[in-house]
Design a protein around this motif. Structure first.
Motif, PDB file in Angstrom:
ATOM      1  N   LEU A 144       0.861  -1.183   0.000  1.00  0.00           N
ATOM      2  CA  LEU A 144       0.000   0.000   0.000  1.00  0.00           C
ATOM      3  C   LEU A 144       0.897   1.233   0.000  1.00  0.00           C
ATOM      4  CD1 LEU A 144      -2.469  -1.400   2.661  1.00  0.00           C
ATOM      5  CD2 LEU A 144      -3.013  -1.037   0.246  1.00  0.00           C
ATOM      6  N   THR A 145       1.481   1.466  -1.134  1.00  0.00           N
ATOM      7  CA  THR A 145       2.450   2.554  -1.241  1.00  0.00           C
ATOM      8  C   THR A 145       2.615   2.901  -2.707  1.00  0.00           C
ATOM      9  OG1 THR A 145       4.650   3.263  -0.525  1.00  0.00           O
ATOM     10  CG2 THR A 145       4.469   1.033  -1.386  1.00  0.00           C
ATOM     11  N   GLY A 146       3.427   3.874  -3.020  1.00  0.00           N
ATOM     12  CA  GLY A 146       3.625   4.294  -4.405  1.00  0.00           C
ATOM     13  C   GLY A 146       4.443   5.557  -4.442  1.00  0.00           C
ATOM     14  N   LEU A 147       4.094   6.479  -5.339  1.00  0.00           N
ATOM     15  CA  LEU A 147       4.891   7.694  -5.474  1.00  0.00           C
ATOM     16  C   LEU A 147       4.624   8.702  -4.361  1.00  0.00           C
ATOM     17  CD1 LEU A 147       5.013   8.566  -9.279  1.00  0.00           C
ATOM     18  CD2 LEU A 147       6.682   7.376  -7.865  1.00  0.00           C
ATOM     19  N   GLY A 148       3.534   8.542  -3.630  1.00  0.00           N
ATOM     20  CA  GLY A 148       3.208   9.501  -2.580  1.00  0.00           C
ATOM     21  C   GLY A 148       3.592   9.010  -1.203  1.00  0.00           C
ATOM     22  N   GLU A 149       3.285   9.827  -0.198  1.00  0.00           N
ATOM     23  CA  GLU A 149       3.509   9.459   1.197  1.00  0.00           C
ATOM     24  C   GLU A 149       2.295   8.682   1.698  1.00  0.00           C
ATOM     25  OE1 GLU A 149       3.993   8.571   4.914  1.00  0.00           O
ATOM     26  OE2 GLU A 149       5.653   9.171   3.594  1.00  0.00           O
ATOM     27  N   THR A 150       2.494   7.415   1.994  1.00  0.00           N
ATOM     28  CA  THR A 150       1.406   6.491   2.325  1.00  0.00           C
ATOM     29  C   THR A 150       0.562   6.980   3.497  1.00  0.00           C
ATOM     30  OG1 THR A 150       2.789   4.670   1.546  1.00  0.00           O
ATOM     31  CG2 THR A 150       0.884   4.089   2.874  1.00  0.00           C
ATOM     32  N   ILE A 201       3.934  -1.238   3.896  1.00  0.00           N
ATOM     33  CA  ILE A 201       3.814   0.187   3.594  1.00  0.00           C
ATOM     34  C   ILE A 201       5.186   0.834   3.698  1.00  0.00           C
ATOM     35  CG2 ILE A 201       1.423   0.339   4.414  1.00  0.00           C
ATOM     36  CD1 ILE A 201       2.469   1.827   6.877  1.00  0.00           C
ATOM     37  N   SER A 202       5.316   1.968   3.017  1.00  0.00           N
ATOM     38  CA  SER A 202       6.555   2.739   3.063  1.00  0.00           C
ATOM     39  C   SER A 202       6.225   4.160   3.487  1.00  0.00           C
ATOM     40  CB  SER A 202       7.227   2.735   1.690  1.00  0.00           C
ATOM     41  OG  SER A 202       8.435   3.471   1.715  1.00  0.00           O
TER      42      SER A 202
END
Length: 368
Positions: free
Chosen positions: A104-110, A134-135
């Protein structure tokens, strides 16, 4: 140089095996794995239900890191937003009997995604064996309280750390190192109390590679058991060309990486892993189009997490059709056919999987 499977991955595999789907879903799970084996054996361009997916729950961020694709031309052109919870749940329903892990993560702040706790509860209700990840950049006030609520449903917390002190701030722009260390320390304390593994992720660039051993030392002091180093991926970093990769062939870089690894051995409580920088660089080195799939916040199936920009390339929208229709669409199957031919798509050029030639280092370290 030899590679070995790292302890973190082994632990995830063990945790998953302990909690395989029950009842009829167990047979669906086994059939799907078997089907995947036969599809691969007969070189099919189709894929079974995936083992791993990643939801970009948001691509909004409170930092502006020089290594992040969102801070370069592709990122400037992308639409921004947060994922629709109900639509995401439908995809989770589709894959729940088959999936092993969900990021549950990607280019944004989770942690900017306010419905993260509800999402993770939903996943674990489907099957508590689904590994969640998550990151975070640890720049959210009170983040430790959020992590405490997430802990019962969280299997790995990754913290992005690209240096210490002023070097950290020169890479992670808008960041404040003192705030980061304070917040991170509180989060790690919660995770250690709740039994949630924490991993540091360090993206190596010219500005920070001499601090790899400093990050290992910090991990040891904070009881963080895992540190992963990865060279910057230039696939979507339009400001730099592939000559930047020469850094990773230099004796200076190799000596710094070796020093970080040797320190981890001495300290005994930190395991260091590195991105696969040893094996031959080619499109067939990439596994992401077969078993680890990225879904953008607005539902588009993009080729990977390194360049997740639907305007550049996507294989359909999972919210409008379904995950499996996108995964086995004609365009995605043609993309995989190029993999079988080992022809690198234009979209994938500059990626470190393709254009970072093998780095000759002579010490044993685990591959992430």
């Amino acid at each position: 140089m030899a590679y070995r499977l790292n302890k973190r991955r082994l632990k995830k595999i063990f945790n998953r095996i302990k909690n395989l789907p029950g009842g009829f879903n167990f047979f669906r799970y086994i059939f799907n794995k078997t089907n995947g084996f036969f599809l691969k054996t007969f070189r099919s361009t189709k894929v079974p239900y995936p083992s791993s997916i990643m939801f970009e729950v948001t691509n909004h961020c409170n930092l502006a890191c020089i290594t992040c694709p969102r801070e370069h031309d592709y990122g400037h052109a992308m639409a921004k937003g947060s994922i629709d919870l109900d639509k995401m749940k439908k995809v989770i329903d589709e894959v729940a009997p088959y999936i092993d892990s969900i990021g549950l993560t990607g280019l944004g702040e989770t942690l900017l995604f306010k419905q993260l706790e509800e999402t993770m509860k939903y996943i674990k209700k489907k099957n508590k064996g689904i590994q969640t990840f998550i990151s975070t950049n640890a720049h959210i006030p009170g983040a430790e309280n959020y992590i405490e609520r997430l802990a019962p449903y969280l299997d790995t917390l990754q913290i992005s750390i690209d240096g210490v002190s002023k070097t950290y701030e020169s890479v992670r722009l808008l960041g404040n190192y003192e705030f980061f260390v304070d917040t991170m320390g509180k989060m790690i304390k919660v995770c250690n109390e709740k039994g949630v593994p924490v991993m540091f992720n360090f993206v190596a660039v010219k500005e920070n590679y001499t601090q790899m051993k400093d990050v290992v030392k910090l991990a040891s002091e904070l009881s963080v058991p895992y540190v992963n180093f990865t060279p910057v991926n230039l696939a979507a970093v339009t400001a730099w060309d592939t000559e930047y990769y020469n850094l990773f062939y230099s004796d200076n870089f190799k000596n710094e990486l070796k020093a970080a690894f040797e320190l981890s051995v001495q300290l005994k409580n930190v395991e260091v892993t590195v991105w696969d920088i040893k094996t031959k660089n080619e499109f067939q080195k990439c596994h992401l189009i077969w078993n680890h799939f990225y879904i953008s916040w607005d539902g588009y199936m993009t080729p990977c997490c390194a360049k997740p920009f639907p305007k550049e390339l996507n294989f359909g929208n999972v919210f409008e059709t379904s995950l499996m229709k996108c995964l086995n669409s004609a365009s995605y199957r043609q993309f995989r056919n190029m993999w079988y031919q080992n022809i690198t798509p234009d979209f994938c050029k500059k990626c470190h999987i393709v254009d970072l030639k093998p780095v000759d280092i002579d010490f044993d370290i685990a591959m992430n």
